[in-house]
Scaffold this motif. Structure first.
Motif, PDB file in Angstrom:
ATOM      1  N   ALA A  79      23.823  12.681  48.775  1.00 17.75           N
ATOM      2  CA  ALA A  79      22.568  12.075  48.195  1.00 17.75           C
ATOM      3  C   ALA A  79      22.574  10.504  48.089  1.00 17.75           C
ATOM      4  O   ALA A  79      21.714   9.682  48.603  1.00 17.75           O
ATOM      5  CB  ALA A  79      21.814  12.549  47.008  1.00 17.75           C
ATOM      6  N   ARG A  80      23.576  10.132  47.300  1.00 21.42           N
ATOM      7  CA  ARG A  80      23.910   8.835  47.009  1.00 21.42           C
ATOM      8  C   ARG A  80      24.055   8.050  48.351  1.00 21.42           C
ATOM      9  O   ARG A  80      23.989   6.748  48.072  1.00 21.42           O
ATOM     10  CB  ARG A  80      24.976   8.645  46.063  1.00 21.42           C
ATOM     11  CG  ARG A  80      24.347   9.169  44.632  1.00 21.42           C
ATOM     12  CD  ARG A  80      24.914   8.867  43.377  1.00 21.42           C
ATOM     13  NE  ARG A  80      25.180   7.500  43.089  1.00 21.42           N
ATOM     14  CZ  ARG A  80      24.619   6.506  42.697  1.00 21.42           C
ATOM     15  NH1 ARG A  80      23.497   6.784  42.168  1.00 21.42           N
ATOM     16  NH2 ARG A  80      25.196   5.399  42.409  1.00 21.42           N
ATOM     17  N   THR A  81      24.747   8.406  49.499  1.00 18.38           N
ATOM     18  CA  THR A  81      25.258   7.684  50.357  1.00 18.38           C
ATOM     19  C   THR A  81      24.145   7.765  51.558  1.00 18.38           C
ATOM     20  O   THR A  81      24.315   7.209  52.524  1.00 18.38           O
ATOM     21  CB  THR A  81      26.538   8.120  51.167  1.00 18.38           C
ATOM     22  OG1 THR A  81      26.453   9.682  51.262  1.00 18.38           O
ATOM     23  CG2 THR A  81      27.536   7.915  50.076  1.00 18.38           C
ATOM     24  N   ARG A 142      19.339  17.658  47.924  1.00 12.69           N
ATOM     25  CA  ARG A 142      17.681  17.799  48.248  1.00 12.69           C
ATOM     26  C   ARG A 142      17.228  17.458  46.983  1.00 12.69           C
ATOM     27  O   ARG A 142      16.205  16.694  46.925  1.00 12.69           O
ATOM     28  CB  ARG A 142      17.437  19.251  48.470  1.00 12.69           C
ATOM     29  CG  ARG A 142      15.933  19.384  48.840  1.00 12.69           C
ATOM     30  CD  ARG A 142      15.952  18.720  50.148  1.00 12.69           C
ATOM     31  NE  ARG A 142      14.430  18.984  50.257  1.00 12.69           N
ATOM     32  CZ  ARG A 142      13.699  18.031  50.878  1.00 12.69           C
ATOM     33  NH1 ARG A 142      13.889  16.980  51.503  1.00 12.69           N
ATOM     34  NH2 ARG A 142      12.374  18.410  51.233  1.00 12.69           N
ATOM     35  N   GLY A 143      17.448  17.902  45.558  1.00 15.02           N
ATOM     36  CA  GLY A 143      17.016  17.519  44.315  1.00 15.02           C
ATOM     37  C   GLY A 143      16.957  15.791  44.092  1.00 15.02           C
ATOM     38  O   GLY A 143      16.119  15.378  43.470  1.00 15.02           O
ATOM     39  N   LEU A 144      18.310  15.217  44.132  1.00 12.86           N
ATOM     40  CA  LEU A 144      18.593  13.962  44.092  1.00 12.86           C
ATOM     41  C   LEU A 144      17.728  13.342  45.185  1.00 12.86           C
ATOM     42  O   LEU A 144      16.993  12.106  44.879  1.00 12.86           O
ATOM     43  CB  LEU A 144      19.955  13.688  44.254  1.00 12.86           C
ATOM     44  CG  LEU A 144      20.683  14.197  43.162  1.00 12.86           C
ATOM     45  CD1 LEU A 144      22.046  13.793  43.312  1.00 12.86           C
ATOM     46  CD2 LEU A 144      20.236  13.642  41.658  1.00 12.86           C
ATOM     47  N   LEU A 145      17.609  13.614  46.475  1.00 15.14           N
ATOM     48  CA  LEU A 145      16.516  12.904  47.280  1.00 15.14           C
ATOM     49  C   LEU A 145      15.151  12.932  46.961  1.00 15.14           C
ATOM     50  O   LEU A 145      14.497  11.931  46.950  1.00 15.14           O
ATOM     51  CB  LEU A 145      16.845  13.383  48.833  1.00 15.14           C
ATOM     52  CG  LEU A 145      18.036  12.886  49.537  1.00 15.14           C
ATOM     53  CD1 LEU A 145      18.029  13.409  50.961  1.00 15.14           C
ATOM     54  CD2 LEU A 145      18.191  11.207  49.589  1.00 15.14           C
ATOM     55  N   VAL A 146      14.804  14.000  46.434  1.00 11.05           N
ATOM     56  CA  VAL A 146      13.234  14.349  45.911  1.00 11.05           C
ATOM     57  C   VAL A 146      13.131  13.291  44.613  1.00 11.05           C
ATOM     58  O   VAL A 146      12.107  12.632  44.554  1.00 11.05           O
ATOM     59  CB  VAL A 146      13.103  15.555  45.632  1.00 11.05           C
ATOM     60  CG1 VAL A 146      11.640  15.702  45.140  1.00 11.05           C
ATOM     61  CG2 VAL A 146      13.051  16.425  47.195  1.00 11.05           C
TER      62      VAL A 146
END
Length: 169
Positions: A79-81, A142-146
């Motif tokens: 997610a961070r990248t 998915r949770g971090l992107l949202v």
């Protein structure tokens, strides 16, 4: 389900995810849709006998826990990248980067290392652990992107950063 089927499912899911990372994807907060793939992976993993090695439950559980931690950390790195941006219509999009590929390679290497440790200490690891870790990766990413999309930290596709005090046109 046989271990071979589980391996084929894992390879197919990884191939699908990798292919999808090469093109932009819209980030949406629809909860049910984002749970489908992880739920399928968990169900397949839990149906497989031998998730834990009955001969050495504590070490087997420790390796399974390590596998899940690696999967979750892989989801965080993934997610961070990922490049995240907001289009002018307000829709949020993401796309994997070269660093994302590095996270995948590192995660796979760590998983192979855990399998090697298990083999060295004589603990049998089923393919269910890989599927559970993959489900954890997908859920965490998915949770971090949202979360990133909701926080408004994404930038416009043209490189102009969004600011909470600016009105959108």
């Amino acid at each position: 389900m046989s271990s071979l089927v589980n391996v084929l499912v894992a390879v197919a899911v990884v191939a699908l995810i990798a292919a999808r990372q090469l093109k932009p994807q819209r980030v949406t907060a629809d909860g049910h849709r984002r749970l489908v793939l992880p739920v399928i992976l968990v169900v397949i993993a839990l149906r497989e006998p031998g998730l834990l090695d009955a001969r050495d439950l504590p070490l087997s559980a420790l390796l399974l826990g390590a596998e899940l931690v690696v999967g979750a950390l892989m989801g965080v790195g993934w997610a961070r990248t990922s490049h995240v941006w907001t289009e002018q219509d307000g829709s949020v999009w993401s796309k994997g980067t070269k660093a994302t590929a590095g996270v995948w390679i590192a995660g796979i290497a760590l998983r192979l290392g855990l399998m090697g440790v298990g083999a060295l200490i004589g603990v049998r690891q089923g393919t269910g652990a890989v599927l559970l870790a993959l489900a954890a990766s997908v859920l965490v990413r998915r949770g971090l992107l949202v979360r990133r999309a909701r926080a408004g930290r994404a930038s416009y596709g043209d490189g102009v950063a969004t600011a909470p005090w600016k009105d959108r046109v």
